[in-house]
Scaffold this motif. Structure first.
Motif, PDB file in Angstrom:
ATOM      1  N   TYR A 181       0.840  -1.206   0.000  1.00  0.00           N
ATOM      2  CA  TYR A 181       0.000   0.000   0.000  1.00  0.00           C
ATOM      3  C   TYR A 181       0.876   1.256   0.000  1.00  0.00           C
ATOM      4  O   TYR A 181       0.599   2.223  -0.731  1.00  0.00           O
ATOM      5  CB  TYR A 181      -0.935  -0.003   1.212  1.00  0.00           C
ATOM      6  N   ASP A 182       1.923   1.258   0.817  1.00  0.00           N
ATOM      7  CA  ASP A 182       2.821   2.419   0.854  1.00  0.00           C
ATOM      8  C   ASP A 182       3.449   2.668  -0.512  1.00  0.00           C
ATOM      9  O   ASP A 182       3.515   3.815  -0.987  1.00  0.00           O
ATOM     10  CB  ASP A 182       3.926   2.201   1.897  1.00  0.00           C
ATOM     11  N   TYR A 183       3.896   1.598  -1.149  1.00  0.00           N
ATOM     12  CA  TYR A 183       4.520   1.746  -2.466  1.00  0.00           C
ATOM     13  C   TYR A 183       3.511   2.281  -3.486  1.00  0.00           C
ATOM     14  O   TYR A 183       3.824   3.182  -4.274  1.00  0.00           O
ATOM     15  CB  TYR A 183       5.064   0.400  -2.930  1.00  0.00           C
ATOM     16  N   ALA A 184       2.301   1.721  -3.471  1.00  0.00           N
ATOM     17  CA  ALA A 184       1.278   2.137  -4.438  1.00  0.00           C
ATOM     18  C   ALA A 184       0.969   3.620  -4.310  1.00  0.00           C
ATOM     19  O   ALA A 184       0.789   4.318  -5.316  1.00  0.00           O
ATOM     20  CB  ALA A 184       0.013   1.305  -4.246  1.00  0.00           C
ATOM     21  N   MET A 185       0.908   4.133  -3.090  1.00  0.00           N
ATOM     22  CA  MET A 185       0.602   5.553  -2.918  1.00  0.00           C
ATOM     23  C   MET A 185       1.784   6.429  -3.323  1.00  0.00           C
ATOM     24  O   MET A 185       1.604   7.486  -3.929  1.00  0.00           O
ATOM     25  CB  MET A 185       0.196   5.826  -1.469  1.00  0.00           C
ATOM     26  N   ARG A 186       3.003   6.002  -3.012  1.00  0.00           N
ATOM     27  CA  ARG A 186       4.178   6.776  -3.439  1.00  0.00           C
ATOM     28  C   ARG A 186       4.242   6.873  -4.955  1.00  0.00           C
ATOM     29  O   ARG A 186       4.616   7.912  -5.504  1.00  0.00           O
ATOM     30  CB  ARG A 186       5.472   6.133  -2.913  1.00  0.00           C
ATOM     31  N   GLU A 187       3.879   5.780  -5.627  1.00  0.00           N
ATOM     32  CA  GLU A 187       3.966   5.727  -7.089  1.00  0.00           C
ATOM     33  C   GLU A 187       2.677   6.153  -7.783  1.00  0.00           C
ATOM     34  O   GLU A 187       2.559   6.048  -8.999  1.00  0.00           O
ATOM     35  CB  GLU A 187       4.341   4.312  -7.530  1.00  0.00           C
ATOM     36  N   ARG A 188       1.691   6.616  -7.010  1.00  0.00           N
ATOM     37  CA  ARG A 188       0.420   7.108  -7.561  1.00  0.00           C
ATOM     38  C   ARG A 188      -0.274   6.042  -8.415  1.00  0.00           C
ATOM     39  O   ARG A 188      -0.590   6.250  -9.587  1.00  0.00           O
ATOM     40  CB  ARG A 188       0.653   8.388  -8.359  1.00  0.00           C
ATOM     41  N   CYS A 189      -0.500   4.914  -7.771  1.00  0.00           N
ATOM     42  CA  CYS A 189      -1.195   3.795  -8.412  1.00  0.00           C
ATOM     43  C   CYS A 189      -2.581   3.623  -7.808  1.00  0.00           C
ATOM     44  O   CYS A 189      -2.828   4.004  -6.657  1.00  0.00           O
ATOM     45  CB  CYS A 189      -0.420   2.492  -8.216  1.00  0.00           C
ATOM     46  N   HIS A 190      -3.458   3.021  -8.573  1.00  0.00           N
ATOM     47  CA  HIS A 190      -4.730   2.555  -8.043  1.00  0.00           C
ATOM     48  C   HIS A 190      -4.507   1.194  -7.376  1.00  0.00           C
ATOM     49  O   HIS A 190      -3.484   0.542  -7.603  1.00  0.00           O
ATOM     50  CB  HIS A 190      -5.767   2.459  -9.151  1.00  0.00           C
ATOM     51  N   VAL A 191      -5.468   0.768  -6.565  1.00  0.00           N
ATOM     52  CA  VAL A 191      -5.278  -0.436  -5.762  1.00  0.00           C
ATOM     53  C   VAL A 191      -6.456  -1.386  -5.931  1.00  0.00           C
ATOM     54  O   VAL A 191      -7.619  -0.967  -5.889  1.00  0.00           O
ATOM     55  CB  VAL A 191      -5.128  -0.076  -4.270  1.00  0.00           C
ATOM     56  N   ASN A 192      -6.132  -2.667  -6.138  1.00  0.00           N
ATOM     57  CA  ASN A 192      -7.155  -3.700  -5.986  1.00  0.00           C
ATOM     58  C   ASN A 192      -6.703  -4.673  -4.910  1.00  0.00           C
ATOM     59  O   ASN A 192      -5.509  -4.859  -4.674  1.00  0.00           O
ATOM     60  CB  ASN A 192      -7.479  -4.403  -7.312  1.00  0.00           C
ATOM     61  N   CYS A 193      -7.672  -5.247  -4.227  1.00  0.00           N
ATOM     62  CA  CYS A 193      -7.357  -6.164  -3.142  1.00  0.00           C
ATOM     63  C   CYS A 193      -8.304  -7.359  -3.202  1.00  0.00           C
ATOM     64  O   CYS A 193      -9.398  -7.276  -3.768  1.00  0.00           O
ATOM     65  CB  CYS A 193      -7.456  -5.468  -1.790  1.00  0.00           C
ATOM     66  N   TRP A 194      -7.858  -8.451  -2.623  1.00  0.00           N
ATOM     67  CA  TRP A 194      -8.633  -9.688  -2.618  1.00  0.00           C
ATOM     68  C   TRP A 194      -8.556 -10.296  -1.219  1.00  0.00           C
ATOM     69  O   TRP A 194      -7.507 -10.828  -0.838  1.00  0.00           O
ATOM     70  CB  TRP A 194      -8.081 -10.661  -3.666  1.00  0.00           C
ATOM     71  N   PRO A 195      -9.636 -10.244  -0.464  1.00  0.00           N
ATOM     72  CA  PRO A 195      -9.623 -10.829   0.883  1.00  0.00           C
ATOM     73  C   PRO A 195      -9.785 -12.349   0.909  1.00  0.00           C
ATOM     74  O   PRO A 195     -10.058 -12.907   1.984  1.00  0.00           O
ATOM     75  CB  PRO A 195     -10.831 -10.153   1.566  1.00  0.00           C
ATOM     76  N   LEU A 196      -9.647 -12.998  -0.247  1.00  0.00           N
ATOM     77  CA  LEU A 196      -9.806 -14.452  -0.335  1.00  0.00           C
ATOM     78  C   LEU A 196     -11.190 -14.826   0.195  1.00  0.00           C
ATOM     79  O   LEU A 196     -12.181 -14.244  -0.237  1.00  0.00           O
ATOM     80  CB  LEU A 196      -8.676 -15.151   0.400  1.00  0.00           C
ATOM     81  N   THR A 197     -11.275 -15.780   1.127  1.00  0.00           N
ATOM     82  CA  THR A 197     -12.584 -16.147   1.680  1.00  0.00           C
ATOM     83  C   THR A 197     -12.781 -15.552   3.077  1.00  0.00           C
ATOM     84  O   THR A 197     -13.719 -15.929   3.780  1.00  0.00           O
ATOM     85  CB  THR A 197     -12.721 -17.677   1.773  1.00  0.00           C
ATOM     86  N   ARG A 198     -11.920 -14.634   3.458  1.00  0.00           N
ATOM     87  CA  ARG A 198     -11.951 -14.104   4.816  1.00  0.00           C
ATOM     88  C   ARG A 198     -13.126 -13.143   5.003  1.00  0.00           C
ATOM     89  O   ARG A 198     -13.676 -12.618   4.045  1.00  0.00           O
ATOM     90  CB  ARG A 198     -10.617 -13.427   5.121  1.00  0.00           C
ATOM     91  N   PRO A 199     -13.498 -12.871   6.253  1.00  0.00           N
ATOM     92  CA  PRO A 199     -14.698 -12.064   6.520  1.00  0.00           C
ATOM     93  C   PRO A 199     -14.496 -10.586   6.216  1.00  0.00           C
ATOM     94  O   PRO A 199     -13.411 -10.136   5.833  1.00  0.00           O
ATOM     95  CB  PRO A 199     -14.958 -12.302   8.013  1.00  0.00           C
ATOM     96  N   PHE A 200     -15.570  -9.832   6.436  1.00  0.00           N
ATOM     97  CA  PHE A 200     -15.578  -8.405   6.138  1.00  0.00           C
ATOM     98  C   PHE A 200     -14.465  -7.661   6.867  1.00  0.00           C
ATOM     99  O   PHE A 200     -13.931  -6.669   6.356  1.00  0.00           O
ATOM    100  CB  PHE A 200     -16.949  -7.820   6.527  1.00  0.00           C
ATOM    101  N   ALA A 201     -14.084  -8.152   8.042  1.00  0.00           N
ATOM    102  CA  ALA A 201     -13.014  -7.503   8.804  1.00  0.00           C
ATOM    103  C   ALA A 201     -11.710  -7.427   8.019  1.00  0.00           C
ATOM    104  O   ALA A 201     -10.903  -6.508   8.230  1.00  0.00           O
ATOM    105  CB  ALA A 201     -12.786  -8.245  10.120  1.00  0.00           C
ATOM    106  N   GLU A 202     -11.487  -8.375   7.112  1.00  0.00           N
ATOM    107  CA  GLU A 202     -10.275  -8.339   6.284  1.00  0.00           C
ATOM    108  C   GLU A 202     -10.306  -7.139   5.353  1.00  0.00           C
ATOM    109  O   GLU A 202      -9.290  -6.457   5.152  1.00  0.00           O
ATOM    110  CB  GLU A 202     -10.146  -9.630   5.480  1.00  0.00           C
ATOM    111  N   ALA A 203     -11.472  -6.841   4.789  1.00  0.00           N
ATOM    112  CA  ALA A 203     -11.619  -5.659   3.940  1.00  0.00           C
ATOM    113  C   ALA A 203     -11.429  -4.386   4.756  1.00  0.00           C
ATOM    114  O   ALA A 203     -10.829  -3.405   4.275  1.00  0.00           O
ATOM    115  CB  ALA A 203     -12.983  -5.660   3.269  1.00  0.00           C
ATOM    116  N   GLU A 204     -11.920  -4.388   5.976  1.00  0.00           N
ATOM    117  CA  GLU A 204     -11.711  -3.224   6.848  1.00  0.00           C
ATOM    118  C   GLU A 204     -10.223  -3.000   7.109  1.00  0.00           C
ATOM    119  O   GLU A 204      -9.755  -1.850   7.131  1.00  0.00           O
ATOM    120  CB  GLU A 204     -12.456  -3.435   8.167  1.00  0.00           C
TER     121      GLU A 204
END
Length: 344
Positions: A181-204
């Motif tokens: 995440y730190d690298y993506a913001m320094r380089e001005r990138c958009h972000v996608n994430c995948w919480p696998l099968t984990r609960p909503f707390a992983e997205a939080e």
């Protein structure tokens, strides 16, 4: 909220003909375009039938000629498997022939099994270093002549040929750890994430890491933030059971690869019995139905609104889960017709 589709050519076993697999995959892309999806993503994986994607840019070139408006993304090109000049030129070619529809996603790679074959001696856990060196070089090559003398690649003055049509190709990074995440913001990138099968707390957790990285970078960059979940919509018990059986079978193969712990024969990973795994509660059917984007259209709408309230402004509908082709298309059409209008 915008919507994106992640779709692979996939075979769980050899009962499916590859021509049918290819035809179905393209039809899913065309259904998504017709339904108003913003982006479709192709992956990169090697020697695995469950994700048939030896070159994501070749797949996008195919889709580009069979679509008109939907944007075309790599999720992701695995940096360590490429040379920067090669990747820059192939990506720019997709942008050219698609009329400027490229979304460039770059990442570290997923399975140690693939690194053992594609980049012997490299640990998957160290592959982020290749990604972090690669991206600035790609952007420089798209602008013009540049020489590079880095840790992993060295070359004299060169440039990308062709150049992208877009002045600024959108760049995406797949992130699950603070360092990314730190690298993506320094380089001005958009972000996608995948919480696998984990609960909503992983997205939080991912959203918290993103917010902290934005504050740390303090450069005015506000990224698009997309979250991916396996998706299947249904309106009867038979279709529900079919979906849960399919995802649990897929997960049994995924665990083989994720843990690098089982056989792969002719590209097909052996299934690891889920009841033999530590943490097997992650694959409980009720938990899967709760955590994934499974359920009736109304249920899925409520799940999406919860993510939207968290700050997820784009959702990636992950279609590939070993489900039969008719059921996959029925689910996607239901999503387009009954869910997406609620977010327009």
């Amino acid at each position: 909220m915008k919507f994106q589709l992640a779709i692979n050519l996939e075979r769980i076993d050899d009962s499916l003909d590859m021509n049918d697999v290819a035809r179905h995959t393209l039809e899913m892309v065309q259904i998504a375009e017709e339904g108003g999806f913003d982006i479709v993503w192709s992956a990169e994986h090697h020697a695995l039938e469950m994700t048939i994607a030896p070159n994501p840019l070749q797949i996008l070139t195919w889709w580009a000629k069979e679509t008109s408006n939907i944007r075309l993304g790599t999720a992701v090109a695995t940096a360590a498997y490429w040379h920067p000049i090669n990747l820059a030129g192939e990506a720019a070619f997709v942008d050219l022939i698609s009329g400027g529809r490229l979304e460039f996603g770059i990442g570290s790679g997923a399975y140690q099994r693939e690194f053992d074959r594609m980049k012997p001696g490299l640990k998957q856990s160290d592959a982020w270093r290749y990604m972090q060196e690669m991206l600035p070089v790609i952007r420089a090559l798209w602008q013009g002549d540049v020489a590079h003398d880095g840790e992993f690649w060295q070359f004299p003055t060169a440039t990308s040929v062709p150049k992208p049509v877009q002045d600024n190709v959108p760049v995406w990074v797949s992130a699950r750890s603070p360092i990314t995440y730190d690298y993506a913001m320094r380089e001005r990138c958009h972000v996608n994430c995948w919480p696998l099968t984990r609960p909503f707390a992983e997205a939080e957790l991912y959203k918290q890491q993103l917010d902290e990285a934005i504050a740390k970078a303090d450069n005015g960059w506000i990224p698009r933030f997309a979250l991916m979940r396996h998706a299947c919509l249904y309106d009867n018990d038979a279709d529900r059971q079919e979906a849960l059986d399919a995802i649990r079978r897929l997960l049994s193969q995924f665990e083989n690869l994720f843990r690098n712990s089982g056989d792969v024969v002719n590209g097909f990973p052996a299934s690891i019995p889920l009841d033999e795994l530590a943490g097997r509660e992650q694959y409980d059917p009720e938990m899967l139905e709760e955590n994934l984007m499974f359920g009736s259209p109304d249920t899925v709408i409520q799940k999406l609104k919860r993510y939207q309230a968290l700050g997820v402004n784009e959702y990636i509908y992950y279609a590939s889960m070993g489900l039969n082709h008719k059921a996959q298309q029925r689910s996607l059409r239901m999503f387009c017709k009954e869910v997406m209008p609620e977010f327009r």
